[in-house]
Motif scaffolding. Structure first.
Motif, PDB file in Angstrom:
ATOM      1  N   LEU A 193       0.852  -1.182   0.000  1.00  0.00           N
ATOM      2  CA  LEU A 193       0.000   0.000   0.000  1.00  0.00           C
ATOM      3  C   LEU A 193       0.892   1.237   0.000  1.00  0.00           C
ATOM      4  N   VAL A 194       0.821   2.026  -1.066  1.00  0.00           N
ATOM      5  CA  VAL A 194       1.676   3.199  -1.218  1.00  0.00           C
ATOM      6  C   VAL A 194       0.810   4.454  -1.191  1.00  0.00           C
ATOM      7  N   ASP A 195       0.959   5.244  -0.135  1.00  0.00           N
ATOM      8  CA  ASP A 195       0.203   6.487   0.007  1.00  0.00           C
ATOM      9  C   ASP A 195       0.970   7.388   0.959  1.00  0.00           C
ATOM     10  N   ASP A 196       1.058   8.667   0.632  1.00  0.00           N
ATOM     11  CA  ASP A 196       1.817   9.582   1.485  1.00  0.00           C
ATOM     12  C   ASP A 196       1.013  10.090   2.676  1.00  0.00           C
ATOM     13  N   TYR A 197      -0.284   9.853   2.719  1.00  0.00           N
ATOM     14  CA  TYR A 197      -1.096  10.294   3.853  1.00  0.00           C
ATOM     15  C   TYR A 197      -1.218   9.165   4.875  1.00  0.00           C
ATOM     16  N   PRO A 198      -0.647   9.354   6.058  1.00  0.00           N
ATOM     17  CA  PRO A 198      -0.683   8.296   7.085  1.00  0.00           C
ATOM     18  C   PRO A 198      -2.108   7.844   7.439  1.00  0.00           C
ATOM     19  N   ASP A 199      -3.055   8.784   7.481  1.00  0.00           N
ATOM     20  CA  ASP A 199      -4.439   8.411   7.813  1.00  0.00           C
ATOM     21  C   ASP A 199      -5.032   7.479   6.761  1.00  0.00           C
ATOM     22  N   ALA A 200      -4.763   7.754   5.498  1.00  0.00           N
ATOM     23  CA  ALA A 200      -5.270   6.893   4.422  1.00  0.00           C
ATOM     24  C   ALA A 200      -4.620   5.508   4.506  1.00  0.00           C
ATOM     25  N   ALA A 226       4.245   1.901   2.222  1.00  0.00           N
ATOM     26  CA  ALA A 226       5.275   2.837   1.769  1.00  0.00           C
ATOM     27  C   ALA A 226       4.643   4.216   1.637  1.00  0.00           C
ATOM     28  N   ALA A 227       5.462   5.261   1.881  1.00  0.00           N
ATOM     29  CA  ALA A 227       4.963   6.635   1.803  1.00  0.00           C
ATOM     30  C   ALA A 227       5.455   7.371   0.565  1.00  0.00           C
ATOM     31  N   THR A 228       6.453   6.816  -0.135  1.00  0.00           N
ATOM     32  CA  THR A 228       6.998   7.452  -1.340  1.00  0.00           C
ATOM     33  C   THR A 228       7.192   6.411  -2.434  1.00  0.00           C
ATOM     34  N   ILE A 273       0.152  -4.213  -5.843  1.00  0.00           N
ATOM     35  CA  ILE A 273       0.556  -2.909  -5.322  1.00  0.00           C
ATOM     36  C   ILE A 273      -0.585  -1.925  -5.524  1.00  0.00           C
ATOM     37  N   LEU A 274      -0.950  -1.220  -4.447  1.00  0.00           N
ATOM     38  CA  LEU A 274      -1.917  -0.122  -4.513  1.00  0.00           C
ATOM     39  C   LEU A 274      -1.100   1.152  -4.500  1.00  0.00           C
ATOM     40  N   MET A 275      -1.080   1.883  -5.616  1.00  0.00           N
ATOM     41  CA  MET A 275      -0.163   3.004  -5.814  1.00  0.00           C
ATOM     42  C   MET A 275      -0.890   4.334  -5.920  1.00  0.00           C
ATOM     43  N   ASP A 276      -0.705   5.181  -4.898  1.00  0.00           N
ATOM     44  CA  ASP A 276      -1.171   6.564  -5.004  1.00  0.00           C
ATOM     45  C   ASP A 276      -0.329   7.211  -6.103  1.00  0.00           C
ATOM     46  N   LEU A 277      -0.941   7.984  -6.964  1.00  0.00           N
ATOM     47  CA  LEU A 277      -0.187   8.598  -8.064  1.00  0.00           C
ATOM     48  C   LEU A 277       0.478   9.906  -7.663  1.00  0.00           C
ATOM     49  N   SER A 278      -0.060  10.583  -6.646  1.00  0.00           N
ATOM     50  CA  SER A 278       0.506  11.863  -6.184  1.00  0.00           C
ATOM     51  C   SER A 278       1.326  11.618  -4.924  1.00  0.00           C
ATOM     52  N   LEU A 279       2.619  11.410  -5.105  1.00  0.00           N
ATOM     53  CA  LEU A 279       3.519  11.115  -3.993  1.00  0.00           C
ATOM     54  C   LEU A 279       4.684  12.093  -3.991  1.00  0.00           C
ATOM     55  N   PRO A 280       5.278  12.340  -2.815  1.00  0.00           N
ATOM     56  CA  PRO A 280       6.484  13.170  -2.772  1.00  0.00           C
ATOM     57  C   PRO A 280       7.705  12.376  -3.248  1.00  0.00           C
ATOM     58  N   CYS A 298      -0.207   0.784 -15.040  1.00  0.00           N
ATOM     59  CA  CYS A 298      -1.184   0.354 -14.038  1.00  0.00           C
ATOM     60  C   CYS A 298      -2.161  -0.654 -14.650  1.00  0.00           C
ATOM     61  N   ASP A 299      -2.505  -1.649 -13.865  1.00  0.00           N
ATOM     62  CA  ASP A 299      -3.411  -2.693 -14.324  1.00  0.00           C
ATOM     63  C   ASP A 299      -4.871  -2.350 -14.047  1.00  0.00           C
ATOM     64  N   ALA A 300      -5.102  -1.421 -13.124  1.00  0.00           N
ATOM     65  CA  ALA A 300      -6.455  -0.987 -12.777  1.00  0.00           C
ATOM     66  C   ALA A 300      -6.352   0.399 -12.157  1.00  0.00           C
ATOM     67  N   PHE A 301      -7.523   1.011 -11.939  1.00  0.00           N
ATOM     68  CA  PHE A 301      -7.580   2.409 -11.501  1.00  0.00           C
ATOM     69  C   PHE A 301      -8.743   2.572 -10.533  1.00  0.00           C
ATOM     70  N   VAL A 302      -8.477   3.168  -9.366  1.00  0.00           N
ATOM     71  CA  VAL A 302      -9.521   3.429  -8.377  1.00  0.00           C
ATOM     72  C   VAL A 302      -9.417   4.885  -7.959  1.00  0.00           C
ATOM     73  N   THR A 303     -10.545   5.599  -7.974  1.00  0.00           N
ATOM     74  CA  THR A 303     -10.569   6.997  -7.565  1.00  0.00           C
ATOM     75  C   THR A 303     -10.824   7.086  -6.064  1.00  0.00           C
ATOM     76  N   LYS A 304      -9.986   7.876  -5.369  1.00  0.00           N
ATOM     77  CA  LYS A 304     -10.170   8.118  -3.940  1.00  0.00           C
ATOM     78  C   LYS A 304     -11.009   9.379  -3.763  1.00  0.00           C
ATOM     79  N   PRO A 305     -11.749   9.510  -2.709  1.00  0.00           N
ATOM     80  CA  PRO A 305     -11.892   8.462  -1.696  1.00  0.00           C
ATOM     81  C   PRO A 305     -12.797   7.344  -2.207  1.00  0.00           C
TER      82      PRO A 305
END
Length: 146
Positions: A12-19, A37-39, A55-62, A104-111
């Motif tokens: 799980l890759v996301d820069d927001y700890p809460d998410a 992972a955060a980055t 892998i779940l990859m946030d696209l907007s990462l630092p 990417c093999d698939a795409f999910v919009t947050k939230p």
């Protein structure tokens, strides 16, 4: 090497700890082993070292964004076969297609609801395992045709 009885491993890759915390807890509750992972750089290292099933990859990462991290994962023989599900808060037209072009093999919009994410993970893993059963070459060619 994991045995068949082990839980599927999700990176799980996301820069927001809460998410990360919310999705991680729900995924664990749903029977997955979760590494975080955060980055994008951290994601690359963990993908190589821990060999997740998906892998779940946030696209907007630092540091390194999810677009570049996904391109590098798909270009590396050690990680190219790991399915990547893009997670993004951007629902703009063309983002989904751009994510697929990046690998990417698939795409999910947050939230998104955690159960919707679990449903997508199952769908992608089922699709990946059925492609593997048919043969590795067929999965490769299926991805390049539309």
């Amino acid at each position: 090497m994991k045995n068949k009885a082990s839980k599927p491993r999700v990176l799980l890759v996301d820069d927001y700890p809460d998410a990360r915390e919310m999705y991680s807890e729900y995924l664990q509750y749903s029977g997955y082993e979760v590494i975080e992972a955060a980055t994008g750089i951290e994601a690359l290292k963990l993908a190589i070292d821990d060999k997740p099933d998906i892998i779940l990859m946030d696209l907007s990462l630092p540091v390194m964004d999810g677009w570049e991290a996904t391109r590098r994962l798909k270009a590396d023989d050690r990680t190219a076969r790991i399915p990547v599900v893009a997670l993004t808060g951007h629902a703009l037209a063309g983002i989904s297609e751009g994510a697929k072009k990046a690998g990417c093999d698939a795409f999910v919009t947050k939230p998104c609801l955690p159960e919707d994410l679990v449903h997508e993970i199952k769908r992608v893993l089922d699709k990946t395992s059925s492609s593997t059963r048919k043969g590795r070459r067929s999965a490769k060619y299926a991805k390049t045709t539309r």
